[in-house]
Write a protein that holds these residues in place. Sequence first.
Motif, PDB file in Angstrom:
ATOM      1  N   LYS A 110     -19.488  26.952  84.892  1.00 14.81           N
ATOM      2  CA  LYS A 110     -20.283  25.740  85.401  1.00 14.81           C
ATOM      3  C   LYS A 110     -18.842  24.726  85.644  1.00 14.81           C
ATOM      4  O   LYS A 110     -19.035  23.935  86.573  1.00 14.81           O
ATOM      5  CB  LYS A 110     -21.162  25.227  84.462  1.00 14.81           C
ATOM      6  CG  LYS A 110     -21.911  23.778  84.986  1.00 14.81           C
ATOM      7  CD  LYS A 110     -23.039  23.701  83.980  1.00 14.81           C
ATOM      8  CE  LYS A 110     -23.895  22.545  84.600  1.00 14.81           C
ATOM      9  NZ  LYS A 110     -23.169  21.346  84.867  1.00 14.81           N
ATOM     10  N   ILE A 111     -18.095  24.540  84.504  1.00 18.62           N
ATOM     11  CA  ILE A 111     -17.011  23.682  84.662  1.00 18.62           C
ATOM     12  C   ILE A 111     -16.063  24.037  85.927  1.00 18.62           C
ATOM     13  O   ILE A 111     -15.741  23.244  86.649  1.00 18.62           O
ATOM     14  CB  ILE A 111     -16.095  23.511  83.223  1.00 18.62           C
ATOM     15  CG1 ILE A 111     -16.775  22.954  82.319  1.00 18.62           C
ATOM     16  CG2 ILE A 111     -14.738  23.033  83.661  1.00 18.62           C
ATOM     17  CD1 ILE A 111     -16.250  23.363  80.989  1.00 18.62           C
ATOM     18  N   VAL A 112     -15.862  25.126  86.305  1.00 13.66           N
ATOM     19  CA  VAL A 112     -15.079  25.708  87.276  1.00 13.66           C
ATOM     20  C   VAL A 112     -15.682  25.356  88.545  1.00 13.66           C
ATOM     21  O   VAL A 112     -14.910  24.681  89.695  1.00 13.66           O
ATOM     22  CB  VAL A 112     -14.664  27.320  87.276  1.00 13.66           C
ATOM     23  CG1 VAL A 112     -14.292  27.747  88.459  1.00 13.66           C
ATOM     24  CG2 VAL A 112     -13.905  27.613  86.187  1.00 13.66           C
ATOM     25  N   ARG A 113     -17.003  25.567  88.672  1.00 15.41           N
ATOM     26  CA  ARG A 113     -17.789  25.200  89.835  1.00 15.41           C
ATOM     27  C   ARG A 113     -17.946  23.616  90.007  1.00 15.41           C
ATOM     28  O   ARG A 113     -17.864  23.158  91.084  1.00 15.41           O
ATOM     29  CB  ARG A 113     -19.192  26.014  89.805  1.00 15.41           C
ATOM     30  CG  ARG A 113     -19.176  27.308  90.125  1.00 15.41           C
ATOM     31  CD  ARG A 113     -20.387  28.090  90.454  1.00 15.41           C
ATOM     32  NE  ARG A 113     -20.831  28.200  88.933  1.00 15.41           N
ATOM     33  CZ  ARG A 113     -22.056  27.868  88.441  1.00 15.41           C
ATOM     34  NH1 ARG A 113     -22.590  26.779  89.150  1.00 15.41           N
ATOM     35  NH2 ARG A 113     -22.361  28.011  87.136  1.00 15.41           N
ATOM     36  N   ASP A 114     -18.314  22.839  88.946  1.00 14.42           N
ATOM     37  CA  ASP A 114     -18.491  21.506  89.000  1.00 14.42           C
ATOM     38  C   ASP A 114     -17.259  20.756  89.508  1.00 14.42           C
ATOM     39  O   ASP A 114     -17.310  19.766  90.246  1.00 14.42           O
ATOM     40  CB  ASP A 114     -19.157  21.017  87.731  1.00 14.42           C
ATOM     41  CG  ASP A 114     -20.595  21.461  87.619  1.00 14.42           C
ATOM     42  OD1 ASP A 114     -21.329  21.977  88.455  1.00 14.42           O
ATOM     43  OD2 ASP A 114     -21.163  21.182  86.526  1.00 14.42           O
ATOM     44  N   LYS A 115     -15.812  21.163  88.889  1.00 12.23           N
ATOM     45  CA  LYS A 115     -14.908  20.524  89.095  1.00 12.23           C
ATOM     46  C   LYS A 115     -14.093  21.149  90.622  1.00 12.23           C
ATOM     47  O   LYS A 115     -12.977  20.739  90.727  1.00 12.23           O
ATOM     48  CB  LYS A 115     -13.771  20.364  87.756  1.00 12.23           C
ATOM     49  CG  LYS A 115     -14.621  19.919  86.654  1.00 12.23           C
ATOM     50  CD  LYS A 115     -14.740  18.215  86.856  1.00 12.23           C
ATOM     51  CE  LYS A 115     -15.278  17.759  85.491  1.00 12.23           C
ATOM     52  NZ  LYS A 115     -15.629  16.057  85.812  1.00 12.23           N
ATOM     53  N   MET A 163      -1.336  24.454  79.888  1.00  8.31           N
ATOM     54  CA  MET A 163      -0.667  25.562  80.810  1.00  8.31           C
ATOM     55  C   MET A 163      -1.676  26.870  80.812  1.00  8.31           C
ATOM     56  O   MET A 163      -1.829  27.480  81.771  1.00  8.31           O
ATOM     57  CB  MET A 163       0.688  26.059  79.855  1.00  8.31           C
ATOM     58  CG  MET A 163       1.196  27.362  80.645  1.00  8.31           C
ATOM     59  SD  MET A 163       2.561  27.884  79.616  1.00  8.31           S
ATOM     60  CE  MET A 163       1.823  28.706  78.257  1.00  8.31           C
ATOM     61  N   ILE A 164      -2.339  27.062  79.598  1.00  6.24           N
ATOM     62  CA  ILE A 164      -3.352  28.325  79.612  1.00  6.24           C
ATOM     63  C   ILE A 164      -4.593  27.976  80.641  1.00  6.24           C
ATOM     64  O   ILE A 164      -5.022  28.608  81.218  1.00  6.24           O
ATOM     65  CB  ILE A 164      -3.633  28.508  78.220  1.00  6.24           C
ATOM     66  CG1 ILE A 164      -2.550  29.039  77.381  1.00  6.24           C
ATOM     67  CG2 ILE A 164      -5.035  29.335  77.997  1.00  6.24           C
ATOM     68  CD1 ILE A 164      -2.851  29.276  76.010  1.00  6.24           C
ATOM     69  N   LEU A 165      -5.050  26.825  80.401  1.00  8.54           N
ATOM     70  CA  LEU A 165      -6.136  26.444  81.231  1.00  8.54           C
ATOM     71  C   LEU A 165      -5.946  26.380  82.738  1.00  8.54           C
ATOM     72  O   LEU A 165      -6.752  26.872  83.716  1.00  8.54           O
ATOM     73  CB  LEU A 165      -6.866  25.050  80.783  1.00  8.54           C
ATOM     74  CG  LEU A 165      -8.226  25.120  79.770  1.00  8.54           C
ATOM     75  CD1 LEU A 165      -7.335  25.909  78.311  1.00  8.54           C
ATOM     76  CD2 LEU A 165      -8.527  23.664  79.410  1.00  8.54           C
ATOM     77  N   GLU A 166      -4.621  25.862  83.047  1.00 10.52           N
ATOM     78  CA  GLU A 166      -4.393  25.971  84.361  1.00 10.52           C
ATOM     79  C   GLU A 166      -4.073  27.367  85.136  1.00 10.52           C
ATOM     80  O   GLU A 166      -4.306  27.550  86.145  1.00 10.52           O
ATOM     81  CB  GLU A 166      -3.110  25.081  84.719  1.00 10.52           C
ATOM     82  CG  GLU A 166      -3.392  23.597  84.333  1.00 10.52           C
ATOM     83  CD  GLU A 166      -2.191  22.560  84.705  1.00 10.52           C
ATOM     84  OE1 GLU A 166      -1.052  23.199  84.750  1.00 10.52           O
ATOM     85  OE2 GLU A 166      -2.336  21.435  84.860  1.00 10.52           O
ATOM     86  N   LEU A 199     -12.338  23.647  90.664  1.00  9.35           N
ATOM     87  CA  LEU A 199     -11.054  24.435  90.046  1.00  9.35           C
ATOM     88  C   LEU A 199     -10.606  25.446  91.059  1.00  9.35           C
ATOM     89  O   LEU A 199     -11.338  26.312  91.161  1.00  9.35           O
ATOM     90  CB  LEU A 199     -11.024  24.633  88.588  1.00  9.35           C
ATOM     91  CG  LEU A 199     -11.596  23.381  87.668  1.00  9.35           C
ATOM     92  CD1 LEU A 199     -11.608  24.025  86.240  1.00  9.35           C
ATOM     93  CD2 LEU A 199     -10.695  22.381  87.681  1.00  9.35           C
ATOM     94  N   THR A 200      -9.245  25.393  90.974  1.00  8.12           N
ATOM     95  CA  THR A 200      -8.812  26.616  91.687  1.00  8.12           C
ATOM     96  C   THR A 200      -8.456  27.938  91.001  1.00  8.12           C
ATOM     97  O   THR A 200      -7.668  27.610  89.876  1.00  8.12           O
ATOM     98  CB  THR A 200      -7.526  26.393  92.522  1.00  8.12           C
ATOM     99  OG1 THR A 200      -7.564  25.063  93.541  1.00  8.12           O
ATOM    100  CG2 THR A 200      -6.833  27.507  93.169  1.00  8.12           C
ATOM    101  N   ILE A 201      -9.161  28.917  91.158  1.00  7.52           N
ATOM    102  CA  ILE A 201      -9.027  30.222  90.136  1.00  7.52           C
ATOM    103  C   ILE A 201      -9.081  31.231  91.013  1.00  7.52           C
ATOM    104  O   ILE A 201      -9.582  31.458  92.136  1.00  7.52           O
ATOM    105  CB  ILE A 201     -10.260  30.190  89.362  1.00  7.52           C
ATOM    106  CG1 ILE A 201      -9.859  31.080  88.018  1.00  7.52           C
ATOM    107  CG2 ILE A 201     -11.677  30.372  90.099  1.00  7.52           C
ATOM    108  CD1 ILE A 201      -9.099  30.543  86.930  1.00  7.52           C
ATOM    109  N   ASP A 202      -8.229  32.377  90.629  1.00  4.91           N
ATOM    110  CA  ASP A 202      -8.166  33.556  91.143  1.00  4.91           C
ATOM    111  C   ASP A 202      -9.580  34.425  90.974  1.00  4.91           C
ATOM    112  O   ASP A 202     -10.023  34.313  89.909  1.00  4.91           O
ATOM    113  CB  ASP A 202      -6.997  34.632  90.368  1.00  4.91           C
ATOM    114  CG  ASP A 202      -7.044  35.767  91.158  1.00  4.91           C
ATOM    115  OD1 ASP A 202      -7.836  36.769  91.233  1.00  4.91           O
ATOM    116  OD2 ASP A 202      -5.845  36.347  91.677  1.00  4.91           O
TER     117      ASP A 202
END
Length: 747
Positions: free
Chosen positions: A212-217, A189-192, A219-222
Motif C-alpha cells: 500500500k505504501i509503494v502504491r500510495d507513494k 539504503m535498504i528501503l530504496e 515508489l519506483t520498484i522492480d
Amino acid sequence: MDMGDSMENFIMGTYKQSIFESDKGYVIGLFKVKDTDIESMKDYVNKLITFTGYFHELNEQENYYFFGEEVVHPKYGHQFKVDHYERVKPEDKDGIVEFLASDLFKGVGEKLAVSIVNTLGENALDRILEDKSNLLLVPKMTMKKADSIYDTLSKYEESHKMIVYLTELGFVMRDALLIYNTYKGNTMMILEHNIYRVLEDIEEISFPKVDKIVRDKELTIDSDLRIKACIFYMMKELTYKNGDTYLNLGEITEAVSSYLGYDVDSKLVEELLCELSGERKVEIEGEKYYLEEIFEAEYTIIEKIRFLLQKKKKKYKNFEEELELLEKHNQISYNEKQKEAIKKALTNNIVIITGGPGTGKTTIIKAIVELYTTLNQISLKDATNEIALLAPTGRASKRMAESTNFPASTIHRFLKWNRETNHFAINEYNPDFSKLIIIDEVSMIDIPLMDSLLRGLTNNIQVVLVGDSNQLPSVGPGMLLKDLIDSELIDVIKLDYLYRQKEDSYIPELACEIREDCLGDFLSTRDDYLFLTCSSSSITVNLPKICNQILEHGYDYRRIQVMAPMYAGVNGIDNLNKVLQEVFNPPSKTKNELKVGDVIFREQDKVLQLVNLPDENVFNGDIGVIESIRRANTTKSGKNEITIDFDGNLVTYQPKDFGNIKHGFIISIHKSQGSEFDVVVMPLSIAYQRMLYRKLIYTGITRAKKKLILIGEPEAFSYGVHNVQENVRKTDLLQKLLDSSIKEEKV
C-alpha cells in the motif's frame, strides 16, 4: 516542544531504566513522571511508573514525551503503554550540560560539558551539527574528542530523522521503530533498493502494508521484487486459509494474479519460486510447493514419531493387579477396549485414543493419570511434575481438569507463548521435562502447533493423543489426527461402546448414525433430543420461542449454546445474535449498556473471545459473561471499560480491546470445538447449503451434554449428513509417515 496543537495523551519525564528489552526494540522500563495531561495520571507526578512500547533508543536520565494510554495489567498493575514518543531536546544551558555529560557521550564529563556550553552558548548543539570544527573553539578540545562528540550527536539526530521519515512514508510508529531497530544506519539504503525486504526480516510487518505504501507513494520498484514478495504472501494466505500444507503452481499463480490485478506468467512465478527456495523460504518437492516452516514442521513431527516408535517400551510387572485395585477404588468396571487404552498409554511411547461422545475418553484419561502415580509410586502432587494434561483451548483444558481432578493447561500456556514476539519460551533449547503428556481434542491441533509442542519435549517422554477424527479439522494447516490414524503406524484404540446416561439417551447414537451415514428416525422426540420442524423463513420467529421454553425449564443461559454454520444472512450468526440478546438478556434499567459500532453490549451479555490472550488466561473461542460496564467518567483510566467473567477469571477490556470480543448467544460451529454445553440448539436451513457437510454437523451435535435441539428444515440436516464433500486438504504428513516405514510393535 509545542504541545498546544496536540490532542494526544502524554506523560513527560525521565527514563530511568529498562526491565526487559527484546531484540526488536520492545522495552518494559521505569519512567519518572514530571508532567501529564491525563487526569488519572496526576497522582504519578514525581513518581515512577512502568511503561511498555517499541523504541529505537532510550538514554537513562534523559527526558522524553511518551504518547499513549494508561492500562491496568491484570498481573502487573498500572502501566503506561507507549504508542510513540519524542525526546525532549535540551534548550537551556543546564539541560544541554546534563545532556552532553550523559552516558550517551563517552568521555565527556560535566566539566567539559560546561566548557562547551560556555563557549558555544545555548545553541551549542546546532552549532556542533552545522560544523564540528566549532568544537575546536572550546579550550583544551582535541580533534579526536571533537570527532567523537560530533559523530555521536549526528547519529542521535539521524535516528530521530529516520523515524520521522518512516512515519511520513506511511509506517505506523511501531513498524517504523521495528524497521529502524533492524537496519539502523542502513535503513534508507535498504528501503530504496528493495522496500519489500522488510517482509523478510520483520515478520510483524505484512505485505499489504508495504504494498500500500509503494502504491500510495508511487515508489519506483522492480516489478519482479513485488511479484516475488506477493508470491510468498499469497502462499501464506492460501496455506492458512485452506489448511493445505503444500500448494501447486496453478493456484499460486492464480492467487498472485488476482491480488495484483493482472495476469502474471506462470513461468515467471515458477522462476521466482525457485529464487524463494534458494533463500530457504520455500521448499520444492516435484510439483509441490511448501512454506519452509510447514515443510520443516512436518519433518520434525515425523522424526519425533519415528524416535518414539523405535524407543524401548515401558514394562510394569504389577499392572493387572494395580488396574483391578483402581477399578475397586473408583467403583467402575473398565471394558476390554478401555483396559487396552489404559495399558498402551502407560507402556507405549506414543498411542492414539479415539472415539465419539459418550465412549469414555475422559474416564480413560483420569485412569491413566491415577494408575501412573500408583505404578511409579508417586503422589498426585508429585505427579504434576511428571504428567502434563493439555488441550488446544481454554475451555477444553478446564473441562479436562474438572473431570480428572488434575491440573490441565492449554498448549500455548504450557509452552509459555509470548504474544509480543509470537514465540514459545519452551522449545528444543529450553525443553519441558514432563515424562507423560496427554493431549485432548487433538483434531483441533494443526501442524505448526504440534511441531512446537514436540520440539519442547525431551526424548524421555510418552505421548497420549486423544480425540475424535470425525470432527472438523484444525483451523490451521494439516489434518494431524486423521493422518496419524490413517498411517496405521501408531497403535490406535477406537472406543466405540456408548455409556448412556439414560435409557432414552439419543445424542451419542445420533453421532454414531451421522458418522456411519445411516440416519434413523431423527424426527422423533427423545428425552435428550428434539427436532422442531419449520421453514427457513420461520427460524427467526421459532428460535426465540424454543430458547424461552428452555429457560422456563430452569436451564442457566450460560450453559445453553446456540450455534450455526454461517455469519451472513437472516439466519446467520450476526443477525441471530441480536435476536437472541432480546431473549437471553433483554434491556433493563438495572443493566448498563455500551454501544460499539452497531452492537449494543449489555451487562450479563454472553460474549465470545476472538484472540489468544495467554497473560490473561483467555483464549480464542472462550465464552464469558459481561460482569460490568463502566463509563469513562467513572474509571481511573478515563476510558469506557467492559469487565468479563470467564468462569471466574475477570478480564477488563478498554476500547482498543473491544474488537477482540463479540456476542456469544449464538456462535459458529467452528468456534464451538473443544467445548461442551448442557444444551445445544442448532438452526438448520437449506440457505446454509454451501456450509453443510458431515463433519460440521457431527461437530455441532457432539457439543451437547444433556439436550440437543435442532430447529429448521429436515432436508437441510439430511443433506449435511450425507455430504462428505468438504474441502479436502492437501497434506503430505500421511505419505511421509508411510515412507518412514517404521511400525509400532504390538503389545
